[in-house]
Scaffold this active site. Structure first.
Site, PDB file in Angstrom:
ATOM      1  N   SER A 119       0.830  -1.206   0.000  1.00 29.31           N
ATOM      2  CA  SER A 119       0.000   0.000   0.000  1.00 29.31           C
ATOM      3  C   SER A 119       0.862   1.253   0.000  1.00 29.31           C
ATOM      4  O   SER A 119       0.339   2.361  -0.127  1.00 29.31           O
ATOM      5  CB  SER A 119      -0.909   0.022   1.241  1.00 29.31           C
ATOM      6  OG  SER A 119      -0.138   0.213   2.404  1.00 29.31           O
ATOM      7  N   GLU A 152      -8.197  -2.877  -2.093  1.00 33.03           N
ATOM      8  CA  GLU A 152      -7.988  -1.690  -2.918  1.00 33.03           C
ATOM      9  C   GLU A 152      -7.222  -2.082  -4.182  1.00 33.03           C
ATOM     10  O   GLU A 152      -6.118  -2.616  -4.096  1.00 33.03           O
ATOM     11  CB  GLU A 152      -7.193  -0.639  -2.138  1.00 33.03           C
ATOM     12  CG  GLU A 152      -7.957  -0.047  -0.971  1.00 33.03           C
ATOM     13  CD  GLU A 152      -7.092   0.846  -0.094  1.00 33.03           C
ATOM     14  OE1 GLU A 152      -7.570   1.924   0.293  1.00 33.03           O
ATOM     15  OE2 GLU A 152      -5.945   0.453   0.216  1.00 33.03           O
ATOM     16  N   ASN A 191      -5.040   3.394   4.370  1.00 33.61           N
ATOM     17  CA  ASN A 191      -3.817   3.577   5.147  1.00 33.61           C
ATOM     18  C   ASN A 191      -3.378   5.027   5.272  1.00 33.61           C
ATOM     19  O   ASN A 191      -2.654   5.383   6.203  1.00 33.61           O
ATOM     20  CB  ASN A 191      -2.684   2.721   4.584  1.00 33.61           C
ATOM     21  CG  ASN A 191      -2.809   1.278   5.025  1.00 33.61           C
ATOM     22  OD1 ASN A 191      -3.574   0.953   5.929  1.00 33.61           O
ATOM     23  ND2 ASN A 191      -2.058   0.392   4.396  1.00 33.61           N
TER      24      ASN A 191
END
Length: 284
Positions: A119, A152, A191
């Site tokens: 991420s 995601e 995040n």
């Protein structure tokens, strides 16, 4: 292109659980790691997870048996020569991921999509070492992958619409809920928001405003979060938080992006959270 075989690189907590999610959904899966010991630990951990799910009635013994039958453990990267969809879940270090993607480009079929679970390291930092940048993207699962529903999918400037759409369809096919980001940004959505919370929690602890237990209690009881920030860092790995911040600092050069002193000290002492038996909390 039809996705029939999935490969997952890295057999840590995230990689092993992503592999099991895909196997339970009906895909033939190869879980690849350079460490035989790590693969053995992954087998043991997944067996324990599945036994608990059977006891709770969430899965049948037959479903688990079939899932494991579709899951292959391998130390050879050349075993990925028939993979249609690859998910890299190795350590959060750019140089290591770039080396992995270079090898993946060499050994996997040219039609294969190469995704990273990171991420913080966006796929544009990896795509240039491959001959297929249009087939490279981020597909980010949340920890624990066996439980968390959202994934995601991030389309970089190099990622084709077809790759992004196929990745979304793949996430749907493994019974997860995809969110497509049409532009890259480190941390994506979840995040980036979570990171601000973590930073403030560490600041409050380092400056003596409250204990980590009380900060976690406030987040769970006042903000209705399922888990507090310090318990969450223990779950995901304090070293992961450290590597993420170091990666951000190396990119920006901003001192404020460096890992907090508290985090750095815990990593140096080997207090990494649940996986080491001690982090902010102690585990038996």
């Amino acid at each position: 292109m039809t996705i029939k075989k999935v490969a997952v690189i890295g057999s840590g907590t995230m990689g092993s659980q992503i592999a099991m999610v895909c196997a339970l959904a009906g895909y033939d899966v190869i879980l690849q790691d350079i460490s035989e010991e790590s693969l053995e630990k992954a087998k043991e951990s997944l067996t324990e997870h599945m036994e608990r799910r059977i006891k709770k009635g969430r899965l049948t013994e037959e479903q688990v048996k079939e899932g494991f039958a579709r899951l292959t453990f391998s130390t050879s990267i050349h075993s990925l020569n028939t993979a249609d969809f690859v998910i890299e879940a190795a350590v959060e270090k750019l140089d290591i991921k770039r080396e992995i993607f270079k090898k993946l480009d060499e050994v996997t079929p040219k039609h294969a999509i190469l995704a990273t679970n990171s991420s913080t390291i966006v796929s544009s930092k990896l795509a240039d070492v491959t001959s297929r940048p249009d087939k490279v993207c981020n597909v980010h699962f949340f920890n624990p992958a066996l439980v968390m529903e959202l994934v995601e999918v991030v389309q970089g400037p190099h990622t084709s619409d077809q790759t992004a759409q196929m990745s979304v369809e793949f996430v749907n096919s493994i019974h997860k809920l995809p969110v497509l980001l049409k532009k890259e940004i480190s941390g994506f959505v979840a995040n980036r928001i979570l990171g601000k919370l973590m930073d403030e929690a560490v600041y409050l602890l380092e400056n003596g405003y409250a204990t980590h237990e009380d900060i976690d209690l406030v987040c769970t009881k006042a903000l209705n979060h399922p888990i507090g920030p310090f318990a969450l860092m223990d779950l995901t790995g304090i070293d992961v938080n450290y590597f993420v911040r170091m990666q951000r600092y190396q990119e920006s050069g901003n001192e404020s992006d460096k890992p907090a002193k508290l985090i750095q000290e815990k990593v140096e002492r080997g207090e990494l959270g649940r996986k080491s038996g001690k982090g902010f909390y102690t585990y038996s």
